[in-house]
Design a protein around this motif. Sequence first.
Motif, PDB file in Angstrom:
ATOM      1  N   ARG A  42       0.834  -1.214   0.000  1.00 53.67           N
ATOM      2  CA  ARG A  42       0.000   0.000   0.000  1.00 53.67           C
ATOM      3  C   ARG A  42       0.865   1.259   0.000  1.00 53.67           C
ATOM      4  O   ARG A  42       0.667   2.164  -0.828  1.00 53.67           O
ATOM      5  CB  ARG A  42      -0.909  -0.014   1.230  1.00 53.67           C
ATOM      6  CG  ARG A  42      -1.782   1.237   1.384  1.00 53.67           C
ATOM      7  CD  ARG A  42      -2.543   1.182   2.706  1.00 53.67           C
ATOM      8  NE  ARG A  42      -3.418   2.326   2.860  1.00 53.67           N
ATOM      9  CZ  ARG A  42      -4.677   2.384   2.439  1.00 53.67           C
ATOM     10  NH1 ARG A  42      -5.193   1.327   1.840  1.00 53.67           N
ATOM     11  NH2 ARG A  42      -5.408   3.463   2.609  1.00 53.67           N
ATOM     12  N   TYR A  43       1.836   1.331   0.905  1.00 54.24           N
ATOM     13  CA  TYR A  43       2.637   2.550   1.019  1.00 54.24           C
ATOM     14  C   TYR A  43       3.665   2.663  -0.115  1.00 54.24           C
ATOM     15  O   TYR A  43       3.984   3.789  -0.540  1.00 54.24           O
ATOM     16  CB  TYR A  43       3.314   2.591   2.387  1.00 54.24           C
ATOM     17  CG  TYR A  43       2.309   2.645   3.509  1.00 54.24           C
ATOM     18  CD1 TYR A  43       1.461   3.736   3.652  1.00 54.24           C
ATOM     19  CD2 TYR A  43       2.169   1.584   4.395  1.00 54.24           C
ATOM     20  CE1 TYR A  43       0.511   3.786   4.661  1.00 54.24           C
ATOM     21  CE2 TYR A  43       1.225   1.622   5.409  1.00 54.24           C
ATOM     22  CZ  TYR A  43       0.387   2.714   5.533  1.00 54.24           C
ATOM     23  OH  TYR A  43      -0.559   2.747   6.521  1.00 54.24           O
ATOM     24  N   CYS A  44       4.151   1.533  -0.607  1.00 54.99           N
ATOM     25  CA  CYS A  44       5.057   1.581  -1.762  1.00 54.99           C
ATOM     26  C   CYS A  44       4.356   2.141  -2.991  1.00 54.99           C
ATOM     27  O   CYS A  44       4.910   2.966  -3.726  1.00 54.99           O
ATOM     28  CB  CYS A  44       5.602   0.181  -2.064  1.00 54.99           C
ATOM     29  SG  CYS A  44       6.872  -0.405  -0.910  1.00 54.99           S
ATOM     30  N   VAL A  45       3.131   1.695  -3.220  1.00 46.16           N
ATOM     31  CA  VAL A  45       2.387   2.128  -4.413  1.00 46.16           C
ATOM     32  C   VAL A  45       1.881   3.561  -4.271  1.00 46.16           C
ATOM     33  O   VAL A  45       2.036   4.385  -5.176  1.00 46.16           O
ATOM     34  CB  VAL A  45       1.206   1.165  -4.686  1.00 46.16           C
ATOM     35  CG1 VAL A  45       0.285   1.734  -5.766  1.00 46.16           C
ATOM     36  CG2 VAL A  45       1.728  -0.207  -5.116  1.00 46.16           C
ATOM     37  N   LEU A  46       1.280   3.877  -3.114  1.00 41.93           N
ATOM     38  CA  LEU A  46       0.627   5.181  -2.960  1.00 41.93           C
ATOM     39  C   LEU A  46       1.617   6.342  -2.851  1.00 41.93           C
ATOM     40  O   LEU A  46       1.249   7.488  -3.130  1.00 41.93           O
ATOM     41  CB  LEU A  46      -0.291   5.165  -1.735  1.00 41.93           C
ATOM     42  CG  LEU A  46      -1.502   4.222  -1.834  1.00 41.93           C
ATOM     43  CD1 LEU A  46      -2.372   4.339  -0.595  1.00 41.93           C
ATOM     44  CD2 LEU A  46      -2.327   4.523  -3.094  1.00 41.93           C
ATOM     45  N   THR A  47       2.864   6.077  -2.462  1.00 42.82           N
ATOM     46  CA  THR A  47       3.846   7.167  -2.396  1.00 42.82           C
ATOM     47  C   THR A  47       4.602   7.376  -3.705  1.00 42.82           C
ATOM     48  O   THR A  47       5.302   8.384  -3.851  1.00 42.82           O
ATOM     49  CB  THR A  47       4.877   6.910  -1.276  1.00 42.82           C
ATOM     50  OG1 THR A  47       5.529   5.649  -1.512  1.00 42.82           O
ATOM     51  CG2 THR A  47       4.222   6.908   0.092  1.00 42.82           C
ATOM     52  N   GLU A  48       4.453   6.454  -4.659  1.00 43.79           N
ATOM     53  CA  GLU A  48       5.196   6.559  -5.909  1.00 43.79           C
ATOM     54  C   GLU A  48       4.944   7.863  -6.676  1.00 43.79           C
ATOM     55  O   GLU A  48       5.865   8.390  -7.302  1.00 43.79           O
ATOM     56  CB  GLU A  48       4.885   5.359  -6.809  1.00 43.79           C
ATOM     57  CG  GLU A  48       5.784   4.162  -6.580  1.00 43.79           C
ATOM     58  CD  GLU A  48       7.252   4.491  -6.794  1.00 43.79           C
ATOM     59  OE1 GLU A  48       7.699   4.564  -7.959  1.00 43.79           O
ATOM     60  OE2 GLU A  48       7.956   4.681  -5.790  1.00 43.79           O
ATOM     61  N   PRO A  49       3.705   8.417  -6.683  1.00 40.73           N
ATOM     62  CA  PRO A  49       3.516   9.690  -7.398  1.00 40.73           C
ATOM     63  C   PRO A  49       4.413  10.819  -6.921  1.00 40.73           C
ATOM     64  O   PRO A  49       4.743  11.723  -7.702  1.00 40.73           O
ATOM     65  CB  PRO A  49       2.032  10.002  -7.144  1.00 40.73           C
ATOM     66  CG  PRO A  49       1.396   8.667  -6.965  1.00 40.73           C
ATOM     67  CD  PRO A  49       2.425   7.862  -6.218  1.00 40.73           C
ATOM     68  N   LEU A  50       4.814  10.796  -5.648  1.00 37.49           N
ATOM     69  CA  LEU A  50       5.717  11.840  -5.152  1.00 37.49           C
ATOM     70  C   LEU A  50       7.091  11.747  -5.794  1.00 37.49           C
ATOM     71  O   LEU A  50       7.838  12.729  -5.823  1.00 37.49           O
ATOM     72  CB  LEU A  50       5.850  11.744  -3.625  1.00 37.49           C
ATOM     73  CG  LEU A  50       4.602  12.120  -2.822  1.00 37.49           C
ATOM     74  CD1 LEU A  50       4.803  11.812  -1.346  1.00 37.49           C
ATOM     75  CD2 LEU A  50       4.274  13.591  -3.028  1.00 37.49           C
ATOM     76  N   TRP A  51       7.422  10.581  -6.298  1.00 38.59           N
ATOM     77  CA  TRP A  51       8.637  10.419  -7.094  1.00 38.59           C
ATOM     78  C   TRP A  51       8.334  10.620  -8.572  1.00 38.59           C
ATOM     79  O   TRP A  51       9.060  11.304  -9.290  1.00 38.59           O
ATOM     80  CB  TRP A  51       9.228   9.018  -6.866  1.00 38.59           C
ATOM     81  CG  TRP A  51      10.555   8.794  -7.512  1.00 38.59           C
ATOM     82  CD1 TRP A  51      11.777   8.932  -6.946  1.00 38.59           C
ATOM     83  CD2 TRP A  51      10.798   8.381  -8.877  1.00 38.59           C
ATOM     84  NE1 TRP A  51      12.773   8.627  -7.854  1.00 38.59           N
ATOM     85  CE2 TRP A  51      12.196   8.300  -9.045  1.00 38.59           C
ATOM     86  CE3 TRP A  51       9.983   8.086  -9.953  1.00 38.59           C
ATOM     87  CZ2 TRP A  51      12.780   7.925 -10.261  1.00 38.59           C
ATOM     88  CZ3 TRP A  51      10.555   7.718 -11.168  1.00 38.59           C
ATOM     89  CH2 TRP A  51      11.935   7.641 -11.311  1.00 38.59           C
ATOM     90  N   GLY A  52       7.238  10.017  -9.028  1.00 37.23           N
ATOM     91  CA  GLY A  52       6.947   9.986 -10.456  1.00 37.23           C
ATOM     92  C   GLY A  52       6.546  11.323 -11.052  1.00 37.23           C
ATOM     93  O   GLY A  52       6.949  11.651 -12.177  1.00 37.23           O
ATOM     94  N   ILE A  53       5.746  12.108 -10.323  1.00 37.99           N
ATOM     95  CA  ILE A  53       5.269  13.385 -10.886  1.00 37.99           C
ATOM     96  C   ILE A  53       6.418  14.357 -11.150  1.00 37.99           C
ATOM     97  O   ILE A  53       6.549  14.879 -12.269  1.00 37.99           O
ATOM     98  CB  ILE A  53       4.193  14.011  -9.970  1.00 37.99           C
ATOM     99  CG1 ILE A  53       2.922  13.172 -10.027  1.00 37.99           C
ATOM    100  CG2 ILE A  53       3.900  15.461 -10.388  1.00 37.99           C
ATOM    101  CD1 ILE A  53       1.839  13.617  -9.051  1.00 37.99           C
ATOM    102  N   PRO A  54       7.271  14.643 -10.176  1.00 37.27           N
ATOM    103  CA  PRO A  54       8.373  15.578 -10.475  1.00 37.27           C
ATOM    104  C   PRO A  54       9.336  15.029 -11.522  1.00 37.27           C
ATOM    105  O   PRO A  54       9.869  15.790 -12.335  1.00 37.27           O
ATOM    106  CB  PRO A  54       9.059  15.788  -9.124  1.00 37.27           C
ATOM    107  CG  PRO A  54       8.677  14.602  -8.313  1.00 37.27           C
ATOM    108  CD  PRO A  54       7.298  14.236  -8.753  1.00 37.27           C
ATOM    109  N   TRP A  55       9.555  13.707 -11.516  1.00 33.92           N
ATOM    110  CA  TRP A  55      10.459  13.136 -12.509  1.00 33.92           C
ATOM    111  C   TRP A  55       9.857  13.267 -13.911  1.00 33.92           C
ATOM    112  O   TRP A  55      10.588  13.471 -14.887  1.00 33.92           O
ATOM    113  CB  TRP A  55      10.771  11.686 -12.183  1.00 33.92           C
ATOM    114  CG  TRP A  55      11.850  11.094 -13.036  1.00 33.92           C
ATOM    115  CD1 TRP A  55      11.733  10.089 -13.941  1.00 33.92           C
ATOM    116  CD2 TRP A  55      13.222  11.509 -13.085  1.00 33.92           C
ATOM    117  NE1 TRP A  55      12.938   9.825 -14.548  1.00 33.92           N
ATOM    118  CE2 TRP A  55      13.871  10.692 -14.043  1.00 33.92           C
ATOM    119  CE3 TRP A  55      13.954  12.488 -12.426  1.00 33.92           C
ATOM    120  CZ2 TRP A  55      15.220  10.827 -14.344  1.00 33.92           C
ATOM    121  CZ3 TRP A  55      15.303  12.618 -12.728  1.00 33.92           C
ATOM    122  CH2 TRP A  55      15.922  11.796 -13.666  1.00 33.92           C
TER     123      TRP A  55
END
Length: 434
Positions: free
Chosen positions: A23-36
């Motif tokens: 759950r936390y691995c998937v749901l926090t990914e946008p914080l990496w993916g969006i700026p990248w």
Amino acid sequence: MINKWLCRNSTIASLKSLKGNPRYCVLTEPLWGIPWALVSPFFALYMFSLGLQDADIGILISVGMFLQMFFAFLGGVLTDKYGRKLTTFITDIVSWSVPVLLWTFAQDFRWFLVAAIFNSINQISHVSWQCLLVEDAPPDRIVQLYHLVYIGSLLAVFFAPISGYFIGVFSLVPVMRVLFGITFVSMTTKFVILQVYSKETAQGTVRIKETANVPLYRLIAEYGGVLVQIIKTPATWRVLILITLVSIQQLTSNNFFALYVTQDLGLPEQFLVVFPILRAGIMLVFFLGVQNRLNRFPQYAIMLTGLGLYIGGFVLLIMTPPQAMFLLVIFTALDASAAALFLPRRDALVIQNVDPNERARIMGLLTVIMLGISSPFGLIIGWLSGVDRRIPFTVCVGLFILMGIIVSLEKKREIEKPEIEIEESKAANEGGVN
């Protein structure tokens, strides 16, 4: 109508059922993916604008991959000794937060070289994060977990027009510096949240206890036995060949596509964001609307179909004349469809075909070998691109053909349920992802 579709869609159901580390691995990914997603389409042009040439970019790729090989070698033993959770947090900070700051203030080749050194440490967290993601999840849900990770990264791409707009209004270098500053804040926040809310996996806890009194040099020495295990497992070394070919292809297309379409095909820089957005949209259609219907087909058949689409797309890219925007759109559609079919199954295949009791060290050693073979190709492809920017994409076509040969070997096996997955399933709790 939409509500009924959302209720019936297995991908949406999987997202709702996530618990614990997945759950936390998937749901926090946008914080990496969006700026990248904001910076990555323009990264090569950013380096180019600061005075780097094609060969310089190739050197950075090769140096980075060579160092990644070293850190991937340490990834398995560090992940076992210090745990999936702590290893992920520390190496994420060092390998992403630090280089992003360096990219923010970069002035010349030296800055990018130092950043590449720090960024290469991400191979440690690549091993530990994947263990954190999948180890407490039922094996039969691993493909869906990777679907969710890909969906998160694809949704992030829709933020890319923001950077394209500001680059069109202002200029590339100052806008990229601001975006890299935002990226630093967002990524660091993601790493902290995951550290606070995740827990060490069951297998990670076992390995921490087993390695507590074992010095690192002894754990490293034990890699000899792990290598023998890889060699004696045909499914694992086939996976090794496959991920190596994919690595070479991705370093080629990811780093030289922007230069090719802007410098040779005449595409304005600000329009580069069109391609990742179109690609993301098509892949989302596959993940949310098509993937469920593909589950009844053999995994190897779906992967071969994706490789066929890859070949058609890259042949079209090589033949595209300047200013032919429509053909670039077709290429992107083919590339996106191919990626949606091929990449999640490649990731799942890696997880499925390694011993779960030695997952961290096997994945680390696979990465070491893969990077050792791939690293010289950054320099080679950079030199070839300087001769003719179509040559790297011709190389990609050859790589796709080799991948097809490897995947075809899977016809003699039931890769949907390999032996390792069956053994792991017997020990797993039934139910949703948890």
